[in-house]
Design a protein around this motif. Structure first.
Motif, PDB file in Angstrom:
ATOM      1  N   ASP A   1      16.319   0.564   4.135  1.00 52.39           N
ATOM      2  CA  ASP A   1      15.141  -0.089   3.446  1.00 52.39           C
ATOM      3  C   ASP A   1      13.930   0.650   3.413  1.00 52.39           C
ATOM      4  OD1 ASP A   1      16.781  -2.337   2.948  1.00 52.39           O
ATOM      5  OD2 ASP A   1      15.868  -3.344   4.655  1.00 52.39           O
ATOM      6  N   LYS A   2      13.532   1.410   4.456  1.00 51.70           N
ATOM      7  CA  LYS A   2      12.381   2.349   4.447  1.00 51.70           C
ATOM      8  C   LYS A   2      12.404   3.373   3.602  1.00 51.70           C
ATOM      9  CE  LYS A   2       8.336   3.365   6.444  1.00 51.70           C
ATOM     10  NZ  LYS A   2       7.413   2.881   6.065  1.00 51.70           N
ATOM     11  N   PHE A   3      13.864   3.971   3.590  1.00 50.47           N
ATOM     12  CA  PHE A   3      14.222   5.274   2.653  1.00 50.47           C
ATOM     13  C   PHE A   3      13.916   4.723   1.273  1.00 50.47           C
ATOM     14  CE2 PHE A   3      17.399   7.817   0.352  1.00 50.47           C
ATOM     15  CZ  PHE A   3      16.729   8.988   0.590  1.00 50.47           C
ATOM     16  N   LYS A   4      14.371   3.477   0.801  1.00 48.99           N
ATOM     17  CA  LYS A   4      14.032   3.077  -0.470  1.00 48.99           C
ATOM     18  C   LYS A   4      12.623   2.930  -0.930  1.00 48.99           C
ATOM     19  CE  LYS A   4      15.414  -0.599  -3.683  1.00 48.99           C
ATOM     20  NZ  LYS A   4      16.219  -2.031  -3.986  1.00 48.99           N
ATOM     21  N   GLU A   5      11.810   2.220   0.130  1.00 47.21           N
ATOM     22  CA  GLU A   5      10.283   2.006  -0.271  1.00 47.21           C
ATOM     23  C   GLU A   5       9.736   3.288  -0.347  1.00 47.21           C
ATOM     24  OE1 GLU A   5       7.181  -0.946   2.039  1.00 47.21           O
ATOM     25  OE2 GLU A   5       8.251   0.552   3.330  1.00 47.21           O
ATOM     26  N   ILE A   6      10.112   4.211   0.258  1.00 45.00           N
ATOM     27  CA  ILE A   6       9.652   5.612   0.398  1.00 45.00           C
ATOM     28  C   ILE A   6       9.675   6.313  -1.026  1.00 45.00           C
ATOM     29  CG2 ILE A   6       9.601   8.169   1.211  1.00 45.00           C
ATOM     30  CD1 ILE A   6      10.149   6.800   4.133  1.00 45.00           C
ATOM     31  N   ALA A   7      10.811   6.120  -1.541  1.00 46.44           N
ATOM     32  CA  ALA A   7      11.208   6.640  -3.025  1.00 46.44           C
ATOM     33  C   ALA A   7      10.517   5.734  -3.866  1.00 46.44           C
ATOM     34  CB  ALA A   7      12.778   6.171  -3.114  1.00 46.44           C
TER      35      ALA A   7
ATOM     36  N   ASP B   1       0.901  -1.094   0.071  1.00 48.13           N
ATOM     37  CA  ASP B   1      -0.109   0.057   0.029  1.00 48.13           C
ATOM     38  C   ASP B   1       0.882   1.234  -0.054  1.00 48.13           C
ATOM     39  OD1 ASP B   1      -1.639   2.099   0.453  1.00 48.13           O
ATOM     40  OD2 ASP B   1      -2.763   1.005   1.911  1.00 48.13           O
ATOM     41  N   TYR B   2       1.113   1.933  -1.134  1.00 49.10           N
ATOM     42  CA  TYR B   2       2.081   2.866  -1.184  1.00 49.10           C
ATOM     43  C   TYR B   2       1.502   4.130  -0.714  1.00 49.10           C
ATOM     44  CZ  TYR B   2       4.834  -0.126  -4.511  1.00 49.10           C
ATOM     45  OH  TYR B   2       5.884  -1.077  -5.109  1.00 49.10           O
ATOM     46  N   TYR B   3       0.350   4.260  -0.644  1.00 49.27           N
ATOM     47  CA  TYR B   3      -0.453   5.428   0.207  1.00 49.27           C
ATOM     48  C   TYR B   3       0.029   5.083   1.471  1.00 49.27           C
ATOM     49  CZ  TYR B   3      -3.032   6.677  -4.118  1.00 49.27           C
ATOM     50  OH  TYR B   3      -3.310   6.700  -5.487  1.00 49.27           O
ATOM     51  N   ASP B   4      -0.042   4.194   2.243  1.00 50.91           N
ATOM     52  CA  ASP B   4       0.217   3.917   3.445  1.00 50.91           C
ATOM     53  C   ASP B   4       1.827   4.291   3.757  1.00 50.91           C
ATOM     54  OD1 ASP B   4      -0.767   2.960   6.338  1.00 50.91           O
ATOM     55  OD2 ASP B   4       0.867   1.497   5.954  1.00 50.91           O
ATOM     56  N   VAL B   5       2.535   3.955   2.711  1.00 43.69           N
ATOM     57  CA  VAL B   5       4.012   4.252   2.937  1.00 43.69           C
ATOM     58  C   VAL B   5       4.351   5.652   3.217  1.00 43.69           C
ATOM     59  CG1 VAL B   5       6.227   4.095   1.724  1.00 43.69           C
ATOM     60  CG2 VAL B   5       4.848   1.801   1.538  1.00 43.69           C
ATOM     61  N   LEU B   6       3.573   6.657   2.636  1.00 42.57           N
ATOM     62  CA  LEU B   6       3.623   7.776   2.422  1.00 42.57           C
ATOM     63  C   LEU B   6       2.944   8.426   3.594  1.00 42.57           C
ATOM     64  CD1 LEU B   6       4.083   8.856  -1.275  1.00 42.57           C
ATOM     65  CD2 LEU B   6       6.055   8.368   0.514  1.00 42.57           C
ATOM     66  N   GLY B   7       1.858   7.850   4.153  1.00 43.71           N
ATOM     67  CA  GLY B   7       1.109   8.350   5.170  1.00 43.71           C
ATOM     68  C   GLY B   7      -0.038   9.318   4.621  1.00 43.71           C
ATOM     69  N   ILE B   8      -0.654   8.777   3.438  1.00 46.26           N
ATOM     70  CA  ILE B   8      -1.633   9.584   2.884  1.00 46.26           C
ATOM     71  C   ILE B   8      -2.824   8.766   2.450  1.00 46.26           C
ATOM     72  CG2 ILE B   8      -0.027  11.460   2.161  1.00 46.26           C
ATOM     73  CD1 ILE B   8       0.136  10.201  -0.659  1.00 46.26           C
ATOM     74  N   THR B   9      -3.895   9.291   1.938  1.00 45.49           N
ATOM     75  CA  THR B   9      -4.914   8.676   1.439  1.00 45.49           C
ATOM     76  C   THR B   9      -4.969   8.862   0.070  1.00 45.49           C
ATOM     77  OG1 THR B   9      -6.515  10.463   1.616  1.00 45.49           O
ATOM     78  CG2 THR B   9      -6.302   9.145   3.481  1.00 45.49           C
ATOM     79  N   LYS B  10      -5.800   7.638  -0.901  1.00 43.59           N
ATOM     80  CA  LYS B  10      -5.875   7.908  -2.223  1.00 43.59           C
ATOM     81  C   LYS B  10      -6.650   9.142  -2.776  1.00 43.59           C
ATOM     82  CE  LYS B  10      -7.065   4.190  -4.840  1.00 43.59           C
ATOM     83  NZ  LYS B  10      -8.057   3.313  -5.234  1.00 43.59           N
ATOM     84  N   SER B  11      -7.219   9.874  -2.011  1.00 48.06           N
ATOM     85  CA  SER B  11      -7.741  11.058  -2.390  1.00 48.06           C
ATOM     86  C   SER B  11      -6.607  12.141  -2.435  1.00 48.06           C
ATOM     87  CB  SER B  11      -8.885  11.708  -1.464  1.00 48.06           C
ATOM     88  OG  SER B  11      -8.574  11.749  -0.240  1.00 48.06           O
ATOM     89  N   ALA B  12      -5.295  11.930  -2.046  1.00 47.29           N
ATOM     90  CA  ALA B  12      -4.259  12.777  -1.913  1.00 47.29           C
ATOM     91  C   ALA B  12      -4.019  13.497  -3.244  1.00 47.29           C
ATOM     92  CB  ALA B  12      -3.029  12.215  -1.519  1.00 47.29           C
ATOM     93  N   THR B  13      -3.706  15.086  -3.322  1.00 50.82           N
ATOM     94  CA  THR B  13      -3.256  15.606  -4.309  1.00 50.82           C
ATOM     95  C   THR B  13      -2.077  15.445  -4.622  1.00 50.82           C
ATOM     96  OG1 THR B  13      -2.974  17.909  -3.120  1.00 50.82           O
ATOM     97  CG2 THR B  13      -5.106  17.112  -3.847  1.00 50.82           C
ATOM     98  N   VAL B  14      -1.464  15.968  -5.877  1.00 52.57           N
ATOM     99  CA  VAL B  14       0.020  16.265  -6.165  1.00 52.57           C
ATOM    100  C   VAL B  14       0.637  16.795  -5.225  1.00 52.57           C
ATOM    101  CG1 VAL B  14       1.474  16.814  -7.772  1.00 52.57           C
ATOM    102  CG2 VAL B  14      -0.760  16.149  -8.681  1.00 52.57           C
ATOM    103  N   ASP B  15       0.198  17.878  -4.797  1.00 47.99           N
ATOM    104  CA  ASP B  15       0.901  18.822  -3.339  1.00 47.99           C
ATOM    105  C   ASP B  15       0.969  17.822  -2.469  1.00 47.99           C
ATOM    106  OD1 ASP B  15       1.486  20.557  -5.108  1.00 47.99           O
ATOM    107  OD2 ASP B  15      -0.349  21.879  -4.458  1.00 47.99           O
ATOM    108  N   ASP B  16      -0.313  17.148  -1.859  1.00 44.93           N
ATOM    109  CA  ASP B  16      -0.109  16.226  -0.630  1.00 44.93           C
ATOM    110  C   ASP B  16       0.940  14.947  -0.964  1.00 44.93           C
ATOM    111  OD1 ASP B  16      -2.048  17.491   0.357  1.00 44.93           O
ATOM    112  OD2 ASP B  16      -3.817  16.460  -0.386  1.00 44.93           O
TER     113      ASP B  16
END
Length: 301
Positions: free
Chosen positions: A43-49, A4-19
């Motif tokens: 590893d976390k840094f790579k996953e975030i990228a 869940d890449y949204y969860d990796v970044l700590g956002i939801t699917k409704s996130a905007t480009v700026d978010d």
């Protein structure tokens, strides 16, 4: 389900480009190995990228939103014409997370600004200029030219921690009439390391000795050697010019050693007014004989 890449970044699917950008910035700074020394930080840094690489790209994001990680990586979801599936998508994150980080921050080290006042990093200082002499001929100053200078300097790799040696050609434009000592600066072309600001590379013009002329500002000095007889009786001098012509100067005066005559407008262009030129200065050198016969002595009276 896959990641869940949204969860990796700590956002939801409704996130905007700026978010998405704000979330990557926050998480990347939090888990960057230079700041976070925990074992899982790399590893976390790579996953975030990877998450940012997918969600910041509209095409990848669209496939991921509809078919998840498996569909994005070619492992699931309908395919074929009209199926609306991932089609030819077969995504694998091949990037360097440090390169993603460097690109996001424009090559800067954000820790200098964001955390420098907390004592976690040092303020970078620029190295002193690297100075090279650049010899030019009077003909090159007369016409103007471009000199190609090869330098070798160190450049950081995308991880911003290691570096490589790189050759580069710098094109130095020599403008008409430039004086000796003129400096041409190439900003930040010196060696780059994680802890410095690259030095400027500076070329300083030096006149190359000329076989015929000397230079005095925009004037060109031509030493004309004349015999003692010509010095006493008058003479004609054919003086060369920098553009390959010859100009004639005649004098009926007695020529004394060191006497000078000017030929207007036959020197170098003026640096600030290239349409105007200095003078060609004929500087007489009298060749005295080692001895005189009685006859010559009588002629000289």
């Amino acid at each position: 389900m896959g990641k869940d890449y949204y969860d990796v970044l700590g956002i939801t699917k409704s996130a905007t480009v700026d978010d998405i950008k704000k979330a990557y910035r926050k998480q990347a700074l939090r888990y960057h190995p230079d700041k976070n020394k925990s074992p899982e930080a790399e590893d976390k840094f790579k996953e975030i990228a990877e998450a940012y690489d997918i969600l910041s790209d509209p095409k990848k994001k669209d496939v991921y939103d509809r078919f998840g990680e498996e569909g994005l990586k070619g492992g699931g979801g309908p395919t074929g014409a009209g199926a609306g599936g991932p089609g030819t998508f077969n995504y694998t994150f091949q990037g360097d997370p440090h390169a993603v980080f460097a690109e996001f921050f424009g090559g800067r080290n954000p820790f200098d600004q964001l955390f420098g006042n907390r004592g976690t990093s040092l303020t970078k200082r620029q190295d002193p200029p690297v100075v090279h002499d650049l010899q030019v001929t009077l003909e090159e100053v007369f016409s103007g030219c471009v000199k190609k200078m090869k330098i070798s300097h160190q450049r950081l790799n995308p991880d911003r921690r290691s570096w490589r040696t790189q050759d580069k050609i710098l094109e130095v434009e020599i403008k008409k009439g430039w004086k000796e000592g003129t400096k041409i600066t190439f900003p930040k072309e010196g060696d780059e390391t994680p802890t410095n600001i690259p030095a400027d590379v500076v070329f300083v013009l030096k006149d190359k000795p000329h076989p015929v002329f000397r230079r005095d500002g925009a004037d060109i000095i031509y030493p004309a050697k004349v015999s003692l007889r010509d010095a006493l009786c008058g003479c004609t001098v054919r003086a060369p010019t920098l553009d390959g012509r010859t100009v004639t100067l005649t004098t009926s005066d007695i020529v004394r050693p060191g006497m000078k005559r000017r030929i207007t407008g036959e020197g170098l262009p003026l640096a600030k007014s290239p349409g105007r030129r200095g003078d060609l200065v004929v500087e007489f050198e009298v060749k005295f004989p080692e001895s005189l016969s009685s006859h010559d002595k009588l002629l000289s009276l």
